[in-house]
Design a protein around this motif. Structure first.
Motif, PDB file in Angstrom:
ATOM      1  N   HIS A 157      46.177  60.150   3.644  1.00 17.94           N
ATOM      2  CA  HIS A 157      46.478  61.278   4.126  1.00 17.94           C
ATOM      3  C   HIS A 157      46.403  62.393   3.051  1.00 17.94           C
ATOM      4  CE1 HIS A 157      47.761  61.183   8.252  1.00 17.94           C
ATOM      5  NE2 HIS A 157      46.776  60.474   8.251  1.00 17.94           N
ATOM      6  N   GLY A 158      47.368  61.077   1.783  1.00 19.70           N
ATOM      7  CA  GLY A 158      47.742  62.449   0.640  1.00 19.70           C
ATOM      8  C   GLY A 158      45.749  62.536  -0.115  1.00 19.70           C
ATOM      9  N   ILE A 159      45.377  61.072  -0.092  1.00 20.37           N
ATOM     10  CA  ILE A 159      44.114  61.648  -1.139  1.00 20.37           C
ATOM     11  C   ILE A 159      43.385  62.481  -0.299  1.00 20.37           C
ATOM     12  CG2 ILE A 159      41.727  60.130  -1.098  1.00 20.37           C
ATOM     13  CD1 ILE A 159      43.719  57.399  -1.414  1.00 20.37           C
ATOM     14  N   LEU A 160      43.257  62.578   0.765  1.00 19.97           N
ATOM     15  CA  LEU A 160      41.947  63.134   1.682  1.00 19.97           C
ATOM     16  C   LEU A 160      42.592  65.045   1.386  1.00 19.97           C
ATOM     17  CD1 LEU A 160      41.329  61.620   4.743  1.00 19.97           C
ATOM     18  CD2 LEU A 160      40.114  61.415   2.762  1.00 19.97           C
ATOM     19  N   LEU A 161      44.053  65.428   1.491  1.00 15.52           N
ATOM     20  CA  LEU A 161      43.724  66.128   1.411  1.00 15.52           C
ATOM     21  C   LEU A 161      43.648  66.185  -0.571  1.00 15.52           C
ATOM     22  CD1 LEU A 161      46.011  68.214   2.895  1.00 15.52           C
ATOM     23  CD2 LEU A 161      48.062  67.827   1.570  1.00 15.52           C
ATOM     24  N   ASN A 162      43.881  66.110  -1.615  1.00 15.33           N
ATOM     25  CA  ASN A 162      43.339  66.489  -2.589  1.00 15.33           C
ATOM     26  C   ASN A 162      41.845  66.558  -2.389  1.00 15.33           C
ATOM     27  OD1 ASN A 162      45.932  65.950  -3.527  1.00 15.33           O
ATOM     28  ND2 ASN A 162      46.122  64.091  -4.201  1.00 15.33           N
ATOM     29  N   LYS A 163      41.647  65.270  -1.853  1.00 11.39           N
ATOM     30  CA  LYS A 163      39.873  65.993  -2.147  1.00 11.39           C
ATOM     31  C   LYS A 163      39.063  66.981  -1.392  1.00 11.39           C
ATOM     32  CE  LYS A 163      39.114  61.671  -3.224  1.00 11.39           C
ATOM     33  NZ  LYS A 163      37.905  61.670  -5.021  1.00 11.39           N
TER      34      LYS A 163
END
Length: 419
Positions: free
Chosen positions: A259-265
């Motif tokens: 989730h955190g990775i996708l939010l950053n992307k």
């Protein structure tokens, strides 16, 4: 169960720092020496037979007899002062003792704090300090064993426990002793393994710990068995009978890391497209779009606001396999090459691009060189005719207000092509 760990040697914090002066003089201590040091501090605290006042983070707190006391155990103030608070979050604290940490974080900006303690004296103590600091609307205390006092459906952004990191053999101990000792680490194991059930989406567990006084290998074991990822976020030196180190560890569900990775992307893509908007919470993928997961999809448009409105849903639906191309002054050939550089499996092509360029012509240019690429006409105007003549696999009407519905239609189109 963990008797062999009780026999191990534990290095003092100075022994773990090769460059420190004490490295040459301090020797390894038996784990039992540290447990005995904690017992001595605890026994000293038991001599207090009347209520008294302590200062934690510049605020006064009442301490009742038979309650874990910040006067004798310095980790309370360290954790209160260095708690990684997210303003507006809802917190569950297990084992509040005097309530100093719960109250400090409420005053620092937590929206709500619920404190649960197994010790009736600690519950009374926390309640007294809630009233002292006039926080009845923000802080609540209940008596119970770990999560047993929770109501159905209660969930939190953060769950914290200054754990009783002293590992001892299984046996009966008093309520006060449960604040510093955990027989066979059974309470700690339950705290970690049941935490996910009481976390909100993207929630976290904070574990107050001491690698000097506790057994970190067991914390790692419990987190691994619970599919939690553990990381150190704070550490400090302190003193009981012996020098000790205290830490705060953060444990988050491993699925939250994605989730955190996708939010950053999402935020990176928005920034690249010139948007100043920042997403703080991840959207769920639209229903029925599972087929898009892992597909390399590139969306082409000449309007930034249209592209940015589709960024969150496309990145989540494809699991970070979406790309975005803004058409400004590029020629048909230049635009085609810019799109192909992103190695798309599927291209979502707008019809009316900048400078009078038609997306159907760009489609034709791409398919002449890369005939296996799937192009979907994606426009808020017109029909499929010109795109189909250019070789597109289909056409989807673009909703310029709500991305999710259009993305679902794209998924349905691609699903039909695979039949």
């Amino acid at each position: 169960m963990y008797k062999e760990l009780l026999k191990t040697k534990t290095m003092s914090i100075y022994d773990q720092m090769p460059n420190g002066k004490e490295h040459e003089t301090k020797k390894a201590l038996e784990y039992k020496d540290y447990v005995e040091g904690t017992r001595k501090v605890l026994e000293d605290s038991k001599k207090e037979e009347e209520p008294y006042t302590v200062t934690v983070c510049g605020r006064e707190f009442k301490v009742l007899p038979n309650v874990f006391s910040p006067k004798y155990f310095f980790d309370t103030e360290l954790f209160a002062e260095n708690f990684p608070l997210v303003e507006g979050e809802e917190i569950l604290e297990i084992g509040p003792g005097t309530g100093a940490i719960s109250i400090t974080e409420a005053l620092r900006g937590a929206e709500k704090v619920l404190a649960i303690d197994i010790n009736p004296a600690a519950v009374a103590n926390t309640r007294a300090n809630i009233e002292k600091h006039k926080l009845n609307e923000k802080v609540e205390v209940r008596q119970g064993d770990l999560y047993d006092a929770l109501k159905e459906g209660e969930k939190f952004d953060t769950i914290f426990w200054n754990t009783p990191f002293g590992l001892i053999e299984e046996g009966e101990i008093s309520d006060l002793e449960k604040a510093v000792y955990d027989p066979d680490y059974k309470a700690t194991e339950r705290f970690i393994k049941e935490a996910k059930s009481h976390l909100k989406e993207n929630g976290r567990v904070l574990i107050g710990f001491s690698t000097t006084l506790g057994k970190l290998e067991l914390i790692h074991k419990f987190c691994e068995e619970s599919n939690l990822e553990l990381r150190l976020i704070f550490e400090a030196k302190s003193q009981e009978v012996h020098p000790v180190k205290f830490e705060i560890f953060e444990a988050k569900p491993k699925e939250n890391n994605n989730h955190g990775i996708l939010l950053n992307k999402i935020n990176e893509a928005m920034k690249e497209l010139g948007s100043k908007s920042k997403w703080l919470k991840l959207k769920e993928a639209p229903d029925g779009t599972e087929i898009l997961k892992g597909k390399r999809i590139v969306m082409v448009d000449d309007l930034r606001n249209i592209l940015t409105s589709y960024v969150p849903d496309l990145i989540v639906s494809t699991n970070d396999h979406a790309g975005f191309v803004l058409h400004e002054q590029q020629s048909i050939e230049e635009l085609a090459e810019q799109i192909i550089e992103k190695a798309p499996e599927v291209i979502l092509m707008d019809r009316k691009l900048a400078n009078g360029i038609n997306g159907a012509d760009v489609t034709r240019s791409i398919l002449q060189k890369y005939p296996k690429t799937k192009v979907v006409g994606f426009s808020s105007e017109g029909d499929a005719t010109d795109f189909l003549k250019a070789g597109a696999v289909g056409f989807v009407k673009k909703d310029t207000w709500e991305a999710a519905g259009s993305i679902k239609q794209i998924a349905e189109l691609l699903k039909s092509l695979e039949k």
